[in-house]
Design an enzyme around this catalytic site. Sequence first.
Site, PDB file in Angstrom:
ATOM      1  N   ARG A  81      45.332  48.817  40.750  1.00 59.17           N
ATOM      2  CA  ARG A  81      46.320  49.470  41.600  1.00 59.17           C
ATOM      3  C   ARG A  81      47.001  50.617  40.848  1.00 59.17           C
ATOM      4  NH1 ARG A  81      50.297  45.277  44.341  1.00 59.17           N
ATOM      5  NH2 ARG A  81      51.388  45.495  42.372  1.00 59.17           N
ATOM      6  N   LYS A 183      52.049  52.383  44.222  1.00 54.65           N
ATOM      7  CA  LYS A 183      53.344  51.934  43.700  1.00 54.65           C
ATOM      8  C   LYS A 183      54.020  53.098  42.982  1.00 54.65           C
ATOM      9  CE  LYS A 183      54.979  47.398  42.318  1.00 54.65           C
ATOM     10  NZ  LYS A 183      55.318  46.841  43.629  1.00 54.65           N
ATOM     11  N   GLU A 219      55.928  46.610  56.463  1.00 50.23           N
ATOM     12  CA  GLU A 219      56.264  45.672  55.392  1.00 50.23           C
ATOM     13  C   GLU A 219      57.726  45.800  55.040  1.00 50.23           C
ATOM     14  OE1 GLU A 219      55.105  46.288  51.327  1.00 50.23           O
ATOM     15  OE2 GLU A 219      54.283  48.257  51.760  1.00 50.23           O
TER      16      GLU A 219
HETATM   17  C1  LIG Z   1      55.154  45.734  44.478  1.00 48.24           C
HETATM   18  C2  LIG Z   1      55.255  45.760  45.959  1.00 48.24           C
HETATM   19  C3  LIG Z   1      54.887  44.658  46.750  1.00 48.24           C
HETATM   20  C4  LIG Z   1      54.481  43.324  46.165  1.00 48.24           C
HETATM   21  O1  LIG Z   1      53.262  43.392  45.485  1.00 48.24           O
HETATM   22  P1  LIG Z   1      52.846  42.228  44.479  1.00 48.24           P
HETATM   23  O2  LIG Z   1      51.596  42.770  43.862  1.00 48.24           O
HETATM   24  O3  LIG Z   1      52.587  41.014  45.281  1.00 48.24           O
HETATM   25  O4  LIG Z   1      53.961  42.044  43.528  1.00 48.24           O
HETATM   26  C5  LIG Z   1      54.951  44.789  48.129  1.00 48.24           C
HETATM   27  N1  LIG Z   1      55.390  45.926  48.716  1.00 48.24           N
HETATM   28  C6  LIG Z   1      55.765  47.001  47.991  1.00 48.24           C
HETATM   29  C7  LIG Z   1      56.240  48.213  48.702  1.00 48.24           C
HETATM   30  C8  LIG Z   1      55.696  46.956  46.594  1.00 48.24           C
HETATM   31  O5  LIG Z   1      56.073  48.022  45.886  1.00 48.24           O
END
Ligand SMILES: *Cc1c(COP(=O)(O)O)cnc(C)c1O
Length: 342
Positions: A81, A183, A219
Amino acid sequence: MTKNIDWGNLGFGYTDLPYRAVCEYKNGKWGEMQLSEDPYVRISECAGVLQYSQSCFEGLKAYTTQDGRIVTFRPDLNAERMYNSCKRLEIPAVTPEMFMEALDRVVKANIEYVPPFGSGATLYVRPYVFGSGAVIGVAPADEYIFRMICMPVGPYYKGGAKPIKVKISDFDRAAPRGTGDIKAGLNYAMSLYASVHAHAEGYAENIYLDPATRTKIEEAGGANVIFVTKDGTVVTPKSDSILPSVTRRSIMYVAEHILGMKTEQREVTLAEVPDFVECGLCGTAAVISPVGIIDNHGEDIVFPSGMEHPGPVIQKLYDTLTGIQSGRIEAPEGWLHEIKAD
Ligand SMILES: *Cc1c(COP(=O)(O)O)cnc(C)c1O
């Protein structure tokens, strides 16, 4: 020797541990990975990250299993990622090899701070990379710093997961074909206003809709959403602007392949949310936060599982995934990455 810390009462906050992994990109290439004892970063006042927010990050945990191994959970997915985040932000890619080297070395160097099994605490690992070279005309920086830091953090829920109340936000998180699926720090900068105001109004989180039509669930600010239907199917929204959560992907796998449940990844409309019987938010920090109430502009959608306890399906998913993480339940091949002390 593990440090003598009151693990159960740690919060979620920064502490500067003795070591961090650092790698610098200069003259068109990444240098050697180093361990550093310096918790400060010195960069140009005109660094790309300071002017145009050129940065991305990851988040994962190291912890001690029941049988005393120190592991991280599916770090290959975090590495992949981060690679994708770099590509989208014109940051020279942090390769999965660099990521895994930094992870092994930084956890090993700070091994005394990995909380013991049963404490509920974990060592939170924060990898990040940012443009450190000076830019004033809008362009990618020519120098970058990749760092991986870590810190012990306390149990997310002390005394069992409590359902939370969330709201449907009037703000948007990520545009179609934007940066919602990576991210990037910038996704968080622009969500702070919505999150501060939601907290002030008494909500634990915002749930965002798709900006194009504002009819579909995307989300939460930092967690993916799952729902459970009356007939026990686990449903998660499908959209190109959702961040692919490692936790959510693991939960969907566990539901289908370990618990033999039906699963669906598809568009979920706001209008159908009252038909679901359970809801949860998935992310590394809490694994699953059960949702008891979603406020849709003054109208409460109350899930039958209520505000006292997680619903039975969310509880089962939570127990199974945390069982796999802690070594109580056999993990699918490759899910636990062990970090061996020298
Ligand atoms: C980091 C994040 C998540 C959760 O991801 P994990 O890999 O399960 O920790 C979900 N949504 C957003 C917007 C994120 O930045």
